[in-house]
Scaffold this motif. Structure first.
Motif, PDB file in Angstrom:
ATOM      1  N   LEU A 123       0.829  -1.209   0.000  1.00 36.61           N
ATOM      2  CA  LEU A 123       0.000   0.000   0.000  1.00 36.61           C
ATOM      3  C   LEU A 123       0.864   1.260   0.000  1.00 36.61           C
ATOM      4  O   LEU A 123       0.573   2.218  -0.736  1.00 36.61           O
ATOM      5  N   ALA A 124       1.907   1.258   0.817  1.00 39.65           N
ATOM      6  CA  ALA A 124       2.801   2.421   0.870  1.00 39.65           C
ATOM      7  C   ALA A 124       3.484   2.636  -0.479  1.00 39.65           C
ATOM      8  O   ALA A 124       3.600   3.781  -0.954  1.00 39.65           O
ATOM      9  N   MET A 125       3.928   1.556  -1.110  1.00 40.91           N
ATOM     10  CA  MET A 125       4.570   1.671  -2.423  1.00 40.91           C
ATOM     11  C   MET A 125       3.588   2.195  -3.468  1.00 40.91           C
ATOM     12  O   MET A 125       3.936   3.053  -4.288  1.00 40.91           O
ATOM     13  N   LYS A 126       2.357   1.700  -3.432  1.00 41.55           N
ATOM     14  CA  LYS A 126       1.347   2.145  -4.398  1.00 41.55           C
ATOM     15  C   LYS A 126       1.033   3.625  -4.208  1.00 41.55           C
ATOM     16  O   LYS A 126       0.959   4.388  -5.186  1.00 41.55           O
ATOM     17  N   GLN A 127       0.892   4.043  -2.959  1.00 37.73           N
ATOM     18  CA  GLN A 127       0.605   5.457  -2.690  1.00 37.73           C
ATOM     19  C   GLN A 127       1.758   6.350  -3.130  1.00 37.73           C
ATOM     20  O   GLN A 127       1.539   7.434  -3.682  1.00 37.73           O
ATOM     21  N   ALA A 128       2.984   5.889  -2.921  1.00 38.13           N
ATOM     22  CA  ALA A 128       4.148   6.668  -3.349  1.00 38.13           C
ATOM     23  C   ALA A 128       4.168   6.799  -4.871  1.00 38.13           C
ATOM     24  O   ALA A 128       4.450   7.888  -5.406  1.00 38.13           O
ATOM     25  N   ARG A 129       3.867   5.724  -5.605  1.00 32.71           N
ATOM     26  CA  ARG A 129       3.855   5.784  -7.065  1.00 32.71           C
ATOM     27  C   ARG A 129       2.724   6.685  -7.566  1.00 32.71           C
ATOM     28  O   ARG A 129       2.893   7.418  -8.535  1.00 32.71           O
ATOM     29  N   GLU A 130       1.567   6.616  -6.902  1.00 28.98           N
ATOM     30  CA  GLU A 130       0.450   7.478  -7.305  1.00 28.98           C
ATOM     31  C   GLU A 130       0.786   8.951  -7.068  1.00 28.98           C
ATOM     32  O   GLU A 130       0.429   9.819  -7.878  1.00 28.98           O
ATOM     33  N   LYS A 131       1.487   9.219  -5.983  1.00 26.65           N
ATOM     34  CA  LYS A 131       1.913  10.596  -5.692  1.00 26.65           C
ATOM     35  C   LYS A 131       2.903  11.069  -6.759  1.00 26.65           C
ATOM     36  O   LYS A 131       2.812  12.201  -7.248  1.00 26.65           O
ATOM     37  N   GLN A 132       3.841  10.219  -7.141  1.00 26.12           N
ATOM     38  CA  GLN A 132       4.792  10.553  -8.201  1.00 26.12           C
ATOM     39  C   GLN A 132       4.069  10.775  -9.525  1.00 26.12           C
ATOM     40  O   GLN A 132       4.413  11.680 -10.285  1.00 26.12           O
ATOM     41  N   LEU A 133       3.072   9.932  -9.804  1.00 21.58           N
ATOM     42  CA  LEU A 133       2.312  10.042 -11.041  1.00 21.58           C
ATOM     43  C   LEU A 133       1.611  11.391 -11.136  1.00 21.58           C
ATOM     44  O   LEU A 133       1.550  11.996 -12.221  1.00 21.58           O
ATOM     45  N   ALA A 134       1.103  11.877 -10.019  1.00 20.76           N
ATOM     46  CA  ALA A 134       0.413  13.174 -10.014  1.00 20.76           C
ATOM     47  C   ALA A 134       1.376  14.330 -10.294  1.00 20.76           C
ATOM     48  O   ALA A 134       0.971  15.373 -10.800  1.00 20.76           O
ATOM     49  N   GLN A 135       2.655  14.147 -10.006  1.00 17.48           N
ATOM     50  CA  GLN A 135       3.631  15.228 -10.168  1.00 17.48           C
ATOM     51  C   GLN A 135       4.390  15.161 -11.495  1.00 17.48           C
ATOM     52  O   GLN A 135       4.998  16.148 -11.902  1.00 17.48           O
ATOM     53  N   VAL A 136       4.377  14.027 -12.176  1.00 17.31           N
ATOM     54  CA  VAL A 136       5.152  13.842 -13.412  1.00 17.31           C
ATOM     55  C   VAL A 136       4.401  14.472 -14.583  1.00 17.31           C
ATOM     56  O   VAL A 136       3.186  14.356 -14.700  1.00 17.31           O
TER      57      VAL A 136
END
Length: 175
Positions: A123-136
């Motif tokens: 879950l933590a990894m998925k949330q981190a990737r989703e956060k990165q996706l929002a910024q890329v």
């Protein structure tokens, strides 16, 4: 003369049986392996059956030395039946994986804790990737992150399925 050859043949069979059953000697099973008429031991260890056969061989030797013909006949027949049964058991041991004690509740609880930790990390990894996706802003980076998020969702789903199976096993064991 016949009894000497019989004793020698039985001794050789027992020696071969000890060597053949050595890897299995310490393994326990859920229930007794043999009929109570064949072996008196209540143990579920192969070692105990080998020891009883060896004890019967010693008794057979003493009966021969003392000239007890009826006892010699019965012991020889009984010992040969025991040897045959142990030989069959050692030959089919690999097919009897089901005949081991059920895992303890503590083992399943450890597995549940381990899978809960996996779920938390996923879950933590998925949330981190989703956060990165929002910024890329670049398309190729977005595509890579979308694939990673999708893969993490699949792993998370499998982890949750495993957790539910573990919970069902624990529920069955604690009834």
């Amino acid at each position: 003369m016949k009894t000497a050859r019989l004793l020698q043949a039985l001794s050789q069979q027992l020696d071969a049986l000890h060597a053949q059953a050595a890897p299995l000697a310490g393994h326990a099973t859920v229930s007794a392996r043999f009929d109570r008429q064949l072996f008196r031991t209540r143990s579920t260890l192969m070692f105990a059956y080998l020891e009883e056969a060896q004890h019967n061989f010693t008794a057979l030797r003493h009966a021969v030395e003392n000239g007890q013909q009826e006892q010699v006949g019965w012991l020889a027949e009984h010992l040969s039946a025991q040897i045959a049964a142990i030989m069959r058991e050692t030959a089919t041991w690999s097919l009897r994986q089901w005949d081991s004690p059920s895992p303890s509740i503590a083992k399943w609880q450890r597995r549940r804790l381990q899978h809960q930790e996996f779920e938390r990390r996923l879950l933590a990894m998925k949330q981190a990737r989703e956060k990165q996706l929002a910024q890329v802003t670049r398309l190729d980076e977005q595509q890579v992150l979308v694939r990673e998020v999708t893969a993490l969702e699949g792993r998370l789903s499998r982890c949750r399925d495993a957790l539910s199976r573990i919970e069902r096993v624990l529920a069955r064991l604690t009834r």
